[in-house]
Design an enzyme around this catalytic site. Structure first.
Site, short mmCIF file in Angstrom:
data_model
loop_
_atom_site.label_atom_id
_atom_site.label_comp_id
_atom_site.label_asym_id
_atom_site.label_seq_id
_atom_site.Cartn_x
_atom_site.Cartn_y
_atom_site.Cartn_z
N GLU A 7 17.53 -7.41 -3.40
CA GLU A 7 18.44 -6.93 -2.30
C GLU A 7 19.53 -7.91 -2.23
OE1 GLU A 7 16.23 -6.01 1.04
OE2 GLU A 7 14.37 -5.19 -0.20
N ASN B 232 7.51 -7.75 -2.90
CA ASN B 232 8.79 -7.54 -2.44
C ASN B 232 8.95 -8.70 -1.18
OD1 ASN B 232 11.83 -7.39 -3.08
ND2 ASN B 232 11.57 -6.16 -1.27
N HIS C 91 18.86 -12.17 0.58
CA HIS C 91 19.91 -11.77 1.47
C HIS C 91 20.49 -13.46 2.02
CE1 HIS C 91 19.06 -7.55 1.80
NE2 HIS C 91 17.87 -7.90 2.11
N ASP D 64 22.80 -9.84 -1.37
CA ASP D 64 23.93 -9.48 -0.51
C ASP D 64 24.09 -11.20 -0.08
OD1 ASP D 64 22.33 -9.76 1.81
OD2 ASP D 64 22.76 -7.69 1.94
N GLU E 285 7.21 -7.44 2.58
CA GLU E 285 7.45 -8.59 3.66
C GLU E 285 5.89 -8.89 4.14
OE1 GLU E 285 10.57 -6.83 5.93
OE2 GLU E 285 11.93 -6.99 4.44
#
Ligand code: G3I
Length: 458
Positions: free
Chosen positions: A278, A212, A249, A280, A170
């Site tokens: 990650e 990432n 996400h 979702d 990030e």
């Protein structure tokens, strides 16, 4: 070539006819100069097995304090073949006081995973967030040095146990600027990211090194383009980077974009793997999960998918019910969609192999006890290939398979594997999933067929 012992012992089964057809198809495709090989014949019944048959992993973020919850570990052990510690490898967890490293919780997860044949993604070595207090208060060259020491110590501790590291997490700003995120790490100098990657490579040369980030899914977004430019620059200048992680996400404010596949393939075209790290999705719509899986399957270098938790109650966004299992552990429609997509996914496009694939069963060496293990080639991609081993003569068996360095086995299915200290010899034990197990081998430039060394009935 089929050895006479195998030919005499094998029944004229549907599976045999299917194998013969597959081998004939390989021959025809090879003769035609085609580079797309047939997909594996069987359909997996779990996420990990089905993904592995596609040469990919299917992972979950795991919390150490849930490993004592048997409902949780039952799903984890059954469904997933990759694990990412959700918080236990972060800077505040591993170096709470400067120079004092704590790996207990992370080691528990790594041990749980590796003893069951799951691979481990490391998350994360350098991040503006989750810094321990001592680091938050540092700046300049002292911070740069502390960050590099952290990268070195943690990557060294897990050397050989972590297949891929989120080295930097990030580092880019949200919005339309395409700029780096302001942080104490960024203020040590724009080269902090490449310095972290070089330190990680030196500490664990065998791990894939990833950048990432989140909100890097839409190809048109400035943040996506900024990460793309960073990776392109690193590749051009020889800064060690092997993969890009898209957190993915998805929710109403940051929805799944229609150009997601373009984003995956564009990064892959830079010569890096792409991993969905990650995943979702708010309310877990089956269609969107299916789209994500199909997008990954369509890009040869999309090597795996990790969901950020197992049950909805395990999610950092539990109120959005964004995962594949209900809080009570039931499979959701999104689960069924993901499994079906993995089983029905199209064969990904490949880059041409440097040597033609070999076909047909191998002859296992003699002396393996009262069972026979026959290896046949599965799907082949530009960087990796599958193999399937059929065991006859025993229902409880132990098969030893060797790969040739620098090859590495990256995924397995339908068996419980363990490795010798070199990491090149895999002992696979039956686990009640039948008499056919499989595995994916990262070629690392060497396309030699794995060798069956022995088959022992137990
Ligand atoms: O375990 C303590 C508990 O003892 C304490 O009582 C409680 C009080 O706040 O905190 C608990 O720790 C929390 C931890 O999650 C475990 O639940 C932390 O406060 C909380 O900050 C931490 O949140 C994590 C977050 O990253 C921040 O590191 C989430 O679990 C984790 O899912 C989330 O993961 C991030 C990825 O690393 C990077 N990408 C985004 C993703 C989602 O935010």
């Amino acid at each position: 070539m089929i050895d006479s012992c195998q030919r005499n012992n094998r029944p004229r089964s549907t599976a045999r006819r299917r194998t013969a057809l597959a081998l004939a198809a390989v021959g025809l495709l090879a003769a035609a100069g085609a580079v797309v090989l047939p997909v594996a014949a069987s359909a997996g019944t779990t996420l990990g097995a089905s993904a592995a048959e596609r040469g990919r992993y299917f992972g979950a973020a795991v919390a150490a304090n849930k490993l004592s919850d048997s409902a949780y570990t039952t799903i984890l052990n059954r469904e997933f073949n990759s694990v990412t510690p959700e918080n236990e490898m972060k800077i505040d967890a591993t170096e709470p006081q400067q120079g004092q490293f704590t790996f207990t919780n992370a080691d528990r997860i790594v041990s749980h995973a590796r003893s069951r044949g799951m691979s481990v993604r490391g998350h994360t070595l350098a991040w503006h967030s989750q810094q321990p207090g001592w680091m938050q208060n540092m700046s300049g060259s002292a911070l740069r040095q502390a960050m590099l020491n952290h990268v070195t110590q943690v990557a060294t501790h897990f050397r050989g146990q972590v297949v891929a590291w989120d080295v930097v997490n990030e580092a880019f700003a949200d919005g339309g600027s395409g700029a780096r995120r302001d942080s104490n790490l960024q203020r040590t100098g724009n080269d902090w990211i490449e310095a972290a990657f070089r330190a990680a490579r030196a500490a664990d040369p065998g791990a894939k090194l990833c950048y990432n980030d989140y909100n890097t899914d839409d190809w048109t977004h400035a943040k996506t383009q900024a990460v793309y430019n960073l990776v392109r620059d690193f590749k051009q200048r020889g800064v060690p980077i092997d993969c890009v992680g898209l957190q993915s996400h998805f929710n109403s404010g940051s929805p799944y974009p229609g150009n997601y596949r373009t984003t995956l393939s564009s990064f892959a075209a830079l010569g890096v793997d792409v991993q969905i790290t990650e995943l979702d999705i708010q309310n877990a719509p089956a269609d969107t999960y299916r789209n994500v899986v199909n997008d990954c399957l369509a890009v040869a270098r999309c090597t795996g998918i990790t969901v950020w938790g197992i049950r909805d109650s395990d999610s950092w966004r539990a109120e959005q019910n964004p995962l594949l299992f209900t809080s009570s552990g039931a499979k959701k429609p999104a689960y069924d969609a993901v499994l079906a997509a993995l089983n029905g996914g199209t064969t990904p496009p490949t880059t041409p192999p440097t040597t033609p694939p070999t076909t047909g069963p191998t002859t296992p060496p003699p002396g393996g006890g009262s069972c026979t293990a026959t290896l046949r080639d599965g799907t082949r991609w530009g960087d990796r290939f599958n193999s399937e081993v059929t065991v006859t003569g025993a229902s409880n068996w132990t098969v030893v398979v060797a790969v040739t360095p620098p090859q590495k086995v990256s995924a397995t299915w339908n068996g419980t594997p363990s490795w010798d200290s070199s990491g090149n010899v895999m002992t696979m034990r039956s686990n009640g999933s039948g008499n056919v197990f499989g595995f994916t081998t990262m070629a690392n430039g060497n396309w030699t067929r794995p060798q069956v060394r022995s088959c022992t009935a137990s």
